[in-house]
Every structure is written in structure tokens, then in C-alpha cells.
Design a protein around this motif. Sequence first.
Motif, mmCIF file in Angstrom:
data_model
loop_
_atom_site.group_PDB
_atom_site.id
_atom_site.type_symbol
_atom_site.label_atom_id
_atom_site.label_comp_id
_atom_site.label_asym_id
_atom_site.label_seq_id
_atom_site.Cartn_x
_atom_site.Cartn_y
_atom_site.Cartn_z
ATOM 1 N N PHE A 49 53.072 18.995 70.397
ATOM 2 C CA PHE A 49 53.364 18.461 69.061
ATOM 3 C C PHE A 49 54.855 18.207 68.930
ATOM 4 N N ARG A 60 56.024 16.235 73.030
ATOM 5 C CA ARG A 60 54.567 16.389 73.110
ATOM 6 C C ARG A 60 54.096 16.405 74.568
ATOM 7 N N VAL A 98 46.248 19.016 68.245
ATOM 8 C CA VAL A 98 47.233 18.689 67.225
ATOM 9 C C VAL A 98 46.996 17.245 66.772
ATOM 10 N N SER A 106 48.406 20.131 61.999
ATOM 11 C CA SER A 106 48.699 20.571 63.362
ATOM 12 C C SER A 106 49.108 22.038 63.381
ATOM 13 N N HIS A 109 46.048 24.184 62.975
ATOM 14 C CA HIS A 109 45.286 24.314 64.216
ATOM 15 C C HIS A 109 45.960 25.287 65.177
#
Length: 327
Positions: A49, A60, A98, A106, A109
Amino acid sequence: MMTEKNHVSNFTLPDPAKMPRFSGIRSFMRLPYEPEIIKRDFVILGAPFDTAATYRSGTRFGPEAIRRSSVLLRPANVYHKIRPTDYLDGVDGGDIMVIPGNTEKSHQHIMEHVKVWAENGAVPIVLGGDHSISLPELRAIASVHGPLSLVHFDAHGDTWDEYWGEKYTHGTPFRRALEEGIIDPSRSIQVGMRGTVYDPDDIHEARELGFQVITSDEIREIGLNETMRLVRERIGDHKVFLTFDIDFLDPVYAPGTGTPEIAGFTNTEAQHMLRQLAGLNFVGFDVVEVLPALDPTEVTALTAATIVFEFLSLLAISKARGNSNVK
């Protein structure tokens, strides 16, 4: 340093003499890939992320790059004279889901995924991703263990209140964690701050929030070993989360990052500092801000992978000594 062996692991890493290190699926150090929640001493998780980055995006792709470079690592730590898999049973749990562009979902999660592993006894080790991912990790681990001590290696304090009115960026996670009561600033320490800032009092503001801060200049004055003595003294026997932003290192040693600062530390110095933290009661780790697109020789990713190996060595030492945080 540990010399006694006490085999408890129910798996072994692939033998590179029988299966070359460039073979196989890219789990961390070719650990077993296990996305299902199972009881283990530790779990490697990716958090790919980077929506909360304030300048250059691309972290990422950090977890994949770290895993790819990790196959270069061999299983024994010569400094501590320990092989982590002799004492620890762990897996690579894969990447957490994400949603690019949606920080709130995100983070939710990440929090939920890390929490389930922690509830089942694993010490989560998360590969970032931008530094905002530390906040949901802290939420998850604190929900299991209570408010945590924080050991924070970084060039930046990440205690700013906001960016452009946004409260959740990679420059604000530890201000939010403090406000939420999931870290105890009186038992937390930030190490390595340097570079230009928005206000001359930025570092002083972090101290006013309750953090102990040791700047890069101060480390140079007192030395690495004294710095780590202060870290151990600050943390004591409290449960601790260690976060390592790769820009703690000088960009000569870690070019692949989004907000580099000159006059940082060598990877040798960073490794030495981490090795002095044996015996602390670790309940979580992460390494963040690896940006592979700016890492043409993959030295940043390899350094991050080696830092994670040092994390595993610290856990193995605790397990070998009977520290209760590793089941």
C-alpha cells in the motif's frame, strides 16, 4: 550470543545445494507459503500500500522486491551464532488485501489481518508499503497485547498532525497511534531523525508528545552502543513494536525510497544497532518505504530483507532464552 541448539521447528528451508536459490516461488527466504491462519511463532506479511505517500509513490511493490532479494540470505546468523529456524516455526502468509486510493479501507484490512495472526500467537513481521501501514498494525497488535512500546528507526519522526488537511498519511501514523492510546510514549523512542523539517521545533514537538528522540547528530556524538543502551533502558521489559523505515539509511546505501535524506547511516551501522536489541520483548515488526523503481541494483531490497532476517534472529534468541512473547 546463543550457541546451544534446541530444534523445535517442524520444517526446514530448501537446501540450496539441492534446489538453487533462484528456483521456486518467491516467499520470504523460501519459507512455506501459508495464507490460512495457523498457529506459528511468526508470520511474514506483505502490505503493498502506498496511497498515503506524500511525494514519490511505488512502495506498493516493496514486499515483492524484498521477498525476491531474500532468497540470497542463508539461514544462520554468524554474529548471534544462531539459526532462527532451529527455534522458530514460521510462514510467509502472503500479501494483505489493500485498495489503492482508499486509505481507510486498506488500513482496516491490514488491521483485521494482522490481528487474527497475533491472536493466534504469531509475531507479525510486515513488509511495506508506505509508513502509514504501521498504524493499523499497531491497532491490531495492541488489541491483543495492550498499549505497546515503540522503537522507531527513521529519518523522519512521522508525528506530524496532518498533510493538506489529511490526518492519515505516511507522515502522521505515530501521532494518530498516540492519540488512540495504542502506544505508550513514555516507553517509546525514535532514533535517527535528521534532514530538513517544516518547523525548527518539529523534533521538540515530538518530545513534548512524550517520545524520547535521539537525532542522527546525537547518535554521532554518543556512539551506536550508547544509543542502543538508551533504547533498551527506555523500553525495559515492556512489549515492543519495532518499525524500520529504510530511509534511516543514507541514500548511498538505500537509494530505493521515496523521501531520502542525506547524512544517514550505513547498512553496517544499522545492522549493528539492531543486533544490540536482543532480549527485548518483541511482539511485532515492520520494514517500510522500499521503492523498487528507484533501486536499480536491488541493494535497498536486499538490505530490507537482511533487516527482516535480523528481526527473526532477535525472536529466535528470545525463544531460546524462554522469553514468553514467543510461544
